[in-house]
Motif scaffolding. Structure first.
Motif, PDB file in Angstrom:
ATOM      1  N   THR A  65    -141.984 -85.039   1.000  1.00 48.77           N
ATOM      2  CA  THR A  65    -141.671 -85.930  -0.118  1.00 48.77           C
ATOM      3  C   THR A  65    -141.597 -85.111  -1.394  1.00 48.77           C
ATOM      4  N   VAL A  66    -140.578 -85.390  -2.198  1.00 47.35           N
ATOM      5  CA  VAL A  66    -140.388 -84.643  -3.443  1.00 47.35           C
ATOM      6  C   VAL A  66    -140.784 -85.540  -4.625  1.00 47.35           C
ATOM      7  N   ILE A  67    -141.633 -85.007  -5.482  1.00 40.56           N
ATOM      8  CA  ILE A  67    -142.037 -85.692  -6.710  1.00 40.56           C
ATOM      9  C   ILE A  67    -141.229 -85.069  -7.851  1.00 40.56           C
ATOM     10  N   VAL A  68    -140.486 -85.877  -8.579  1.00 37.13           N
ATOM     11  CA  VAL A  68    -139.657 -85.342  -9.670  1.00 37.13           C
ATOM     12  C   VAL A  68    -140.299 -85.712 -11.001  1.00 37.13           C
ATOM     13  N   ALA A  69    -140.760 -84.692 -11.720  1.00 31.46           N
ATOM     14  CA  ALA A  69    -141.438 -84.945 -13.000  1.00 31.46           C
ATOM     15  C   ALA A  69    -140.977 -83.926 -14.040  1.00 31.46           C
ATOM     16  N   SER A  70    -139.694 -83.636 -14.007  1.00 31.36           N
ATOM     17  CA  SER A  70    -139.092 -82.726 -14.996  1.00 31.36           C
ATOM     18  C   SER A  70    -138.563 -83.583 -16.152  1.00 31.36           C
ATOM     19  N   PRO A  71    -138.034 -82.975 -17.222  1.00 30.08           N
ATOM     20  CA  PRO A  71    -137.502 -83.790 -18.326  1.00 30.08           C
ATOM     21  C   PRO A  71    -136.435 -84.785 -17.841  1.00 30.08           C
ATOM     22  N   ASN A  72    -136.346 -85.908 -18.539  1.00 31.75           N
ATOM     23  CA  ASN A  72    -135.562 -87.061 -18.066  1.00 31.75           C
ATOM     24  C   ASN A  72    -134.126 -86.743 -17.646  1.00 31.75           C
ATOM     25  N   SER A  73    -133.445 -85.906 -18.440  1.00 38.92           N
ATOM     26  CA  SER A  73    -132.025 -85.659 -18.163  1.00 38.92           C
ATOM     27  C   SER A  73    -131.824 -84.798 -16.927  1.00 38.92           C
ATOM     28  N   THR A  74    -132.918 -84.241 -16.360  1.00 42.69           N
ATOM     29  CA  THR A  74    -132.773 -83.305 -15.229  1.00 42.69           C
ATOM     30  C   THR A  74    -133.180 -83.933 -13.887  1.00 42.69           C
ATOM     31  N   HIS A  75    -133.374 -85.243 -13.844  1.00 44.14           N
ATOM     32  CA  HIS A  75    -133.886 -85.873 -12.612  1.00 44.14           C
ATOM     33  C   HIS A  75    -132.867 -85.949 -11.471  1.00 44.14           C
ATOM     34  N   ALA A  96    -132.862 -91.908 -14.760  1.00 46.86           N
ATOM     35  CA  ALA A  96    -131.658 -91.237 -15.281  1.00 46.86           C
ATOM     36  C   ALA A  96    -131.345 -91.847 -16.643  1.00 46.86           C
ATOM     37  N   LEU A  97    -130.344 -91.300 -17.304  1.00 46.54           N
ATOM     38  CA  LEU A  97    -130.034 -91.768 -18.663  1.00 46.54           C
ATOM     39  C   LEU A  97    -128.741 -92.576 -18.719  1.00 46.54           C
ATOM     40  N   ASN A  98    -128.203 -92.964 -17.556  1.00 45.31           N
ATOM     41  CA  ASN A  98    -127.085 -93.919 -17.549  1.00 45.31           C
ATOM     42  C   ASN A  98    -126.994 -94.589 -16.191  1.00 45.31           C
ATOM     43  N   PHE A  99    -126.350 -95.744 -16.190  1.00 39.36           N
ATOM     44  CA  PHE A  99    -126.233 -96.575 -14.986  1.00 39.36           C
ATOM     45  C   PHE A  99    -125.566 -95.827 -13.837  1.00 39.36           C
ATOM     46  N   GLN A 100    -124.485 -95.096 -14.135  1.00 42.57           N
ATOM     47  CA  GLN A 100    -123.719 -94.437 -13.073  1.00 42.57           C
ATOM     48  C   GLN A 100    -124.582 -93.416 -12.311  1.00 42.57           C
ATOM     49  N   ASP A 101    -125.375 -92.643 -13.043  1.00 46.24           N
ATOM     50  CA  ASP A 101    -126.247 -91.675 -12.363  1.00 46.24           C
ATOM     51  C   ASP A 101    -127.264 -92.403 -11.485  1.00 46.24           C
ATOM     52  N   CYS A 102    -127.798 -93.502 -11.988  1.00 53.19           N
ATOM     53  CA  CYS A 102    -128.761 -94.284 -11.171  1.00 53.19           C
ATOM     54  C   CYS A 102    -128.093 -94.729  -9.872  1.00 53.19           C
ATOM     55  N   LYS A 163    -138.885 -84.589 -25.870  1.00 50.98           N
ATOM     56  CA  LYS A 163    -139.057 -86.052 -25.823  1.00 50.98           C
ATOM     57  C   LYS A 163    -138.454 -86.735 -27.048  1.00 50.98           C
ATOM     58  N   LYS A 164    -138.147 -85.929 -28.068  1.00 54.85           N
ATOM     59  CA  LYS A 164    -137.571 -86.473 -29.295  1.00 54.85           C
ATOM     60  C   LYS A 164    -136.063 -86.229 -29.380  1.00 54.85           C
ATOM     61  N   LEU A 165    -135.512 -85.604 -28.340  1.00 57.36           N
ATOM     62  CA  LEU A 165    -134.078 -85.280 -28.349  1.00 57.36           C
ATOM     63  C   LEU A 165    -133.324 -86.244 -27.445  1.00 57.36           C
ATOM     64  N   ARG A 166    -132.394 -86.932 -28.045  1.00 59.51           N
ATOM     65  CA  ARG A 166    -131.668 -88.007 -27.369  1.00 59.51           C
ATOM     66  C   ARG A 166    -131.001 -87.558 -26.057  1.00 59.51           C
ATOM     67  N   ASP A 167    -130.358 -86.370 -26.052  1.00 54.73           N
ATOM     68  CA  ASP A 167    -129.642 -85.932 -24.851  1.00 54.73           C
ATOM     69  C   ASP A 167    -130.580 -85.685 -23.676  1.00 54.73           C
ATOM     70  N   ILE A 168    -131.819 -85.328 -23.977  1.00 54.16           N
ATOM     71  CA  ILE A 168    -132.746 -84.975 -22.885  1.00 54.16           C
ATOM     72  C   ILE A 168    -133.656 -86.146 -22.525  1.00 54.16           C
ATOM     73  N   SER A 169    -134.155 -86.846 -23.536  1.00 52.93           N
ATOM     74  CA  SER A 169    -135.108 -87.936 -23.243  1.00 52.93           C
ATOM     75  C   SER A 169    -134.438 -89.300 -23.231  1.00 52.93           C
ATOM     76  N   GLY A 170    -133.313 -89.430 -23.939  1.00 52.03           N
ATOM     77  CA  GLY A 170    -132.673 -90.732 -24.116  1.00 52.03           C
ATOM     78  C   GLY A 170    -133.182 -91.466 -25.349  1.00 52.03           C
ATOM     79  N   GLY A 171    -134.226 -90.920 -25.996  1.00 49.34           N
ATOM     80  CA  GLY A 171    -134.811 -91.610 -27.162  1.00 49.34           C
ATOM     81  C   GLY A 171    -135.776 -92.697 -26.714  1.00 49.34           C
ATOM     82  N   HIS A 172    -136.379 -93.367 -27.704  1.00 46.60           N
ATOM     83  CA  HIS A 172    -137.455 -94.329 -27.420  1.00 46.60           C
ATOM     84  C   HIS A 172    -137.122 -95.330 -26.320  1.00 46.60           C
ATOM     85  N   ALA A 345    -129.357-100.126 -16.915  1.00 45.43           N
ATOM     86  CA  ALA A 345    -128.122-100.872 -17.229  1.00 45.43           C
ATOM     87  C   ALA A 345    -128.321-101.629 -18.547  1.00 45.43           C
ATOM     88  N   THR A 346    -129.453-102.284 -18.687  1.00 47.09           N
ATOM     89  CA  THR A 346    -129.713-103.015 -19.936  1.00 47.09           C
ATOM     90  C   THR A 346    -129.800-102.045 -21.117  1.00 47.09           C
TER      91      THR A 346
END
Ligand SMILES: NC(=O)c1ccc[n+]([C@@H]2O[C@H](COP(=O)([O-])OP(=O)(O)OC[C@H]3O[C@@H](n4cnc5c(N)ncnc54)[C@H](O)[C@@H]3O)[C@@H](O)[C@H]2O)c1
Length: 367
Positions: A65-75, A96-102, A163-172, A345-346
């Motif tokens: 089993t693989v546990i993925v706990a890297s920065p959000n954009s790299t999942h 992920a940071l968009n519906f299509q990747d999910c 965590k404060k960079l939109r491209d990597i974390s997606g923002g709040h 998606a939301t």
């Protein structure tokens, strides 16, 4: 019970702690870790090997089993590779940071018939489990409205975290998807959504580029509504979810660490596993340099006890499923990525709403 062997991708603040927790479970062993910055140290601590690439870790025979706990954009990469090698996956939020990747991640894990559990840890908070039980028993009637706030104030930090960079974390909104996901768990996917806000005061080089004030409205079928606020430009910090029903209401108060059921009178419950954990969290919120609602630890920190307890509950649940425990109906969407995808998606629809200054139907982004 058979031994389940875990590999971890990303061993910072969260991934390393998940590894410590897994090593303490019966019939569980972390066998390999991959992290571009601290693999060797964490491998020494956890008594396992360090892989030199994500693919090496995912393809190892001694990883189930693989546990993925890297920065959000790299999942996405490790999730797809884990599926390729037939490994079950636990992926931290946001998956992920968009519906299509999910969708792609769900499709591939489904094709390979592996578990794809999202790290939506609020599901494993004592007060949340109790609230769900109370709601299922009909005590507060039908849910009409939910309101959540996750607000605090961000001071200048020594360095700007990913965590404060939109491209990597997606923002709040994406990074702190918990409250949105919890509301969707209770109310389903909204039909139409709108968001206003922006980066109001945390601008310039010493800050990231995420929006620091977000105001969200969700419209559900049957005249049901939810509103949420997220951000780091609120001097008056708050962190709660309020659930308003036809017969009563529930407050999940993460700022003051308690849960309150309000019907004809008020009943108070603990939020975490013990009163001490609640007191610790409430105290931490009063004393922390940055409110815990908007801050999450750094790679060399350990999570506080109240958070560790939730992580233990979460890892125990994953481990029990991998050992063959039947998944309850309400948890099925958590274990195949679909609940996480619906929250993203939301979030995508909200992002579009802010960009185009209009209400957006969530189905619009689900393609
Ligand atoms: N469920 C929760 O409550 C919760 C709390 C904190 C963090 N998280 C999630 O856990 C994940 C990690 O967050 P964190 O707080 O541990 O961050 P962190 O910065 O402490 O750790 C991230 C680690 O990932 C490593 N890394 C960077 N790029 C990588 C890559 N491509 N592949 C593998 N590793 C890479 C970094 O070297 C670092 O050690 C994030 O997705 C975050 O959203 C969840």
């Amino acid at each position: 019970m058979s031994l389940i062997r875990y590999g971890i991708v990303g061993t910072g603040y969260f991934g390393a702690e998940l590894g410590r927790i897994l090593n303490n479970l019966d019939h569980a062993k972390v066998t390999s870790v991959y992290d571009p910055s601290n693999s060797e140290d964490i491998a020494d601590e956890l008594g396992c090997e360090s892989s030199s690439t994500i693919e090496e870790l995912c393809s190892r025979e001694d990883v189930d089993t693989v546990i993925v706990a890297s920065p959000n954009s790299t999942h996405k990469e490790p999730v797809l590779l884990a599926a390729k090698y037939g490994k079950n996956v636990f992926c931290e939020k946001p998956i992920a940071l968009n519906f299509q990747d999910c969708e792609e991640m769900i499709q591939r894990t489904k094709e390979e018939n592996v578990v794809f559990m999202a790290g939506h840890i609020m599901n494993f908070m004592n007060g949340v489990r109790r609230a769900k039980q109370i709601i299922n028993e009909g005590v507060i009637g039908d849910i009409l409205f939910c309101h959540a706030e996750r607000n605090g104030w961000e001071e200048v930090q020594e360095t700007v975290s990913w965590k404060k960079l939109r491209d990597i974390s997606g923002g709040h909104l994406y990074h702190h998807i918990h409250e949105l996901d919890f509301i969707q768990f209770l109310m389903g996917v909204p039909e139409r959504v709108s968001m206003s806000g922006g980066n109001v005061v945390h601008t310039g080089e010493q800050f990231g580029d995420e929006d620091d004030m977000l105001f969200i409205t969700l419209e559900f079928s049957g005249k049901r509504f939810a509103t949420l606020q997220y951000g780091s430009a609120f001097r008056w910090s708050d962190h709660f979810v309020k659930i308003q029903g036809t017969l009563g209401a529930i407050l999940i108060d993460m700022q003051n660490a308690k849960m309150i059921l309000k019907t004809t009178n008020e009943e108070e419950y603990i939020l975490h596993e013990t009163k001490e954990e609640d007191e610790d969290r409430a105290q931490l919120n009063k004393n922390s340099e940055m409110d815990s609602a908007i801050m999450y630890g750094r790679p060399n920190q350990r999570p506080p006890q109240w958070l560790q307890s939730m992580m233990i509950n979460e890892m125990r649940y994953l481990h029990s499923v991998l050992q063959g425990k039947e998944i309850e109906d309400e948890f099925k969407p958590l274990l195949d990525g679909t609940a996480a995808r619906d929250s993203i998606a939301t979030a995508d629809a909200l992002t579009l709403s802010l960009q185009e200054d209009r209400k957006v139907s969530v189905v619009e982004v689900m393609k």
